[in-house]
Write a protein that holds these residues in place. Structure first.
Motif, PDB file in Angstrom:
ATOM      1  N   ASP A  23       0.818  -1.205   0.000  1.00  0.00           N
ATOM      2  CA  ASP A  23       0.000   0.000   0.000  1.00  0.00           C
ATOM      3  C   ASP A  23       0.859   1.265   0.000  1.00  0.00           C
ATOM      4  O   ASP A  23       0.350   2.359  -0.218  1.00  0.00           O
ATOM      5  CB  ASP A  23      -0.930   0.032   1.225  1.00  0.00           C
ATOM      6  CG  ASP A  23      -2.071  -0.966   1.099  1.00  0.00           C
ATOM      7  OD1 ASP A  23      -2.336  -1.448  -0.015  1.00  0.00           O
ATOM      8  OD2 ASP A  23      -2.708  -1.250   2.135  1.00  0.00           O
ATOM      9  N   ILE A  24       2.150   1.101   0.266  1.00  0.00           N
ATOM     10  CA  ILE A  24       3.088   2.217   0.351  1.00  0.00           C
ATOM     11  C   ILE A  24       3.848   2.320  -0.970  1.00  0.00           C
ATOM     12  O   ILE A  24       4.427   1.347  -1.429  1.00  0.00           O
ATOM     13  CB  ILE A  24       4.094   2.008   1.510  1.00  0.00           C
ATOM     14  CG1 ILE A  24       3.386   1.732   2.833  1.00  0.00           C
ATOM     15  CG2 ILE A  24       5.084   3.152   1.596  1.00  0.00           C
ATOM     16  CD1 ILE A  24       2.672   2.893   3.444  1.00  0.00           C
ATOM     17  N   GLU A  25       3.857   3.508  -1.566  1.00  0.00           N
ATOM     18  CA  GLU A  25       4.524   3.680  -2.854  1.00  0.00           C
ATOM     19  C   GLU A  25       5.989   4.082  -2.722  1.00  0.00           C
ATOM     20  O   GLU A  25       6.820   3.641  -3.519  1.00  0.00           O
ATOM     21  CB  GLU A  25       3.776   4.711  -3.689  1.00  0.00           C
ATOM     22  CG  GLU A  25       2.416   4.228  -4.139  1.00  0.00           C
ATOM     23  CD  GLU A  25       1.697   5.233  -4.998  1.00  0.00           C
ATOM     24  OE1 GLU A  25       2.348   6.118  -5.593  1.00  0.00           O
ATOM     25  OE2 GLU A  25       0.461   5.138  -5.079  1.00  0.00           O
ATOM     26  N   ALA A  26       6.306   4.924  -1.758  1.00  0.00           N
ATOM     27  CA  ALA A  26       7.684   5.404  -1.605  1.00  0.00           C
ATOM     28  C   ALA A  26       8.577   4.246  -1.173  1.00  0.00           C
ATOM     29  O   ALA A  26       8.332   3.603  -0.152  1.00  0.00           O
ATOM     30  CB  ALA A  26       7.739   6.533  -0.580  1.00  0.00           C
ATOM     31  N   GLU A  27       9.606   3.986  -1.958  1.00  0.00           N
ATOM     32  CA  GLU A  27      10.453   2.807  -1.740  1.00  0.00           C
ATOM     33  C   GLU A  27      11.050   2.752  -0.337  1.00  0.00           C
ATOM     34  O   GLU A  27      11.065   1.689   0.291  1.00  0.00           O
ATOM     35  CB  GLU A  27      11.568   2.766  -2.780  1.00  0.00           C
ATOM     36  CG  GLU A  27      12.471   1.560  -2.624  1.00  0.00           C
ATOM     37  CD  GLU A  27      13.621   1.552  -3.620  1.00  0.00           C
ATOM     38  OE1 GLU A  27      14.390   0.573  -3.577  1.00  0.00           O
ATOM     39  OE2 GLU A  27      13.766   2.496  -4.407  1.00  0.00           O
ATOM     40  N   VAL A  28      11.537   3.864   0.159  1.00  0.00           N
ATOM     41  CA  VAL A  28      12.175   3.882   1.474  1.00  0.00           C
ATOM     42  C   VAL A  28      11.176   3.464   2.541  1.00  0.00           C
ATOM     43  O   VAL A  28      11.468   2.606   3.386  1.00  0.00           O
ATOM     44  CB  VAL A  28      12.752   5.284   1.787  1.00  0.00           C
ATOM     45  CG1 VAL A  28      13.283   5.352   3.210  1.00  0.00           C
ATOM     46  CG2 VAL A  28      13.851   5.635   0.786  1.00  0.00           C
ATOM     47  N   VAL A  92       2.441  -0.814  13.684  1.00  0.00           N
ATOM     48  CA  VAL A  92       3.810  -0.941  13.169  1.00  0.00           C
ATOM     49  C   VAL A  92       4.018   0.001  11.990  1.00  0.00           C
ATOM     50  O   VAL A  92       5.066   0.651  11.876  1.00  0.00           O
ATOM     51  CB  VAL A  92       4.127  -2.406  12.780  1.00  0.00           C
ATOM     52  CG1 VAL A  92       5.465  -2.512  12.062  1.00  0.00           C
ATOM     53  CG2 VAL A  92       4.107  -3.303  14.016  1.00  0.00           C
ATOM     54  N   VAL A  93       3.029   0.097  11.114  1.00  0.00           N
ATOM     55  CA  VAL A  93       3.143   1.024   9.983  1.00  0.00           C
ATOM     56  C   VAL A  93       3.294   2.449  10.500  1.00  0.00           C
ATOM     57  O   VAL A  93       4.154   3.207  10.025  1.00  0.00           O
ATOM     58  CB  VAL A  93       1.936   0.903   9.029  1.00  0.00           C
ATOM     59  CG1 VAL A  93       1.999   1.971   7.937  1.00  0.00           C
ATOM     60  CG2 VAL A  93       1.873  -0.488   8.410  1.00  0.00           C
ATOM     61  N   ALA A  94       2.488   2.819  11.493  1.00  0.00           N
ATOM     62  CA  ALA A  94       2.587   4.167  12.075  1.00  0.00           C
ATOM     63  C   ALA A  94       3.979   4.398  12.655  1.00  0.00           C
ATOM     64  O   ALA A  94       4.575   5.467  12.466  1.00  0.00           O
ATOM     65  CB  ALA A  94       1.516   4.364  13.147  1.00  0.00           C
ATOM     66  N   GLU A  95       4.508   3.412  13.355  1.00  0.00           N
ATOM     67  CA  GLU A  95       5.848   3.539  13.935  1.00  0.00           C
ATOM     68  C   GLU A  95       6.908   3.650  12.846  1.00  0.00           C
ATOM     69  O   GLU A  95       7.883   4.403  12.981  1.00  0.00           O
ATOM     70  CB  GLU A  95       6.128   2.351  14.859  1.00  0.00           C
ATOM     71  CG  GLU A  95       5.271   2.369  16.115  1.00  0.00           C
ATOM     72  CD  GLU A  95       5.282   1.056  16.900  1.00  0.00           C
ATOM     73  OE1 GLU A  95       5.854   0.054  16.406  1.00  0.00           O
ATOM     74  OE2 GLU A  95       4.694   1.041  17.995  1.00  0.00           O
TER      75      GLU A  95
END
Length: 146
Positions: A23-28, A92-95
């Motif tokens: 769901d996250i696009e930015a690679e980092v 965990v995603v928020a962290e």
């Protein structure tokens, strides 16, 4: 000696890492979310507990009929624990978002990532936290948005 995990627990945790990471696009940020979800101790325990409850229901059911006593309770336990695991995965995603916002510039300064890649990750992390304020608040992540 590492403890043995049920395959269902590993699959559940990998699924969180895959689904929420994708769901996250930015690679980092994507890479960090994926790694953090696969390595989070709380999430590991919750996935293990859910899988064990499910296995216990299967065992109980195999020894008894479908109407076996306690099967419904075990299935309810699986559902409850799986819900907690899902919530932990979002935490965990928020962290991970907080980590990118707090440490990303240092990573770029040290040459681990390109400055633009870090900026994209920080932007997406801020957007994610602003969209999921209830989760961000639960883990104390709103401070990085100020």
């Amino acid at each position: 000696m590492p403890r043995r995990r049920l395959r269902k627990a590993e699959k559940m945790q990998n699924s969180f890492a895959h689904d929420l990471g994708n769901d996250i696009e930015a690679e980092v940020l994507h890479n960090l979310v994926h790694d953090d979800l696969n390595q989070d101790d709380q999430l590991t325990h919750y996935c293990d507990a859910a899988a064990e409850a499910d296995a216990a229901a299967d065992i109980r059911e195999s020894y008894e009929s479908r109407d076996a006593e306690f099967v419904d309770e075990l299935e309810h336990a699986w559902d409850s624990i799986a819900t907690v695991a899902h919530q932990r995965a979002f935490e965990v995603v928020a962290e991970s978002c907080v980590t990118v916002i707090s440490d990303g510039d240092e990573w770029a300064d040290e040459g681990h990532y390109d400055v633009d890649a870090v900026d994209n990750a920080k932007h997406e992390a801020r957007e994610w936290l602003q969209t999921h304020t209830d989760i961000a608040e639960r883990v104390g992540a709103l401070e990085v948005l100020a």
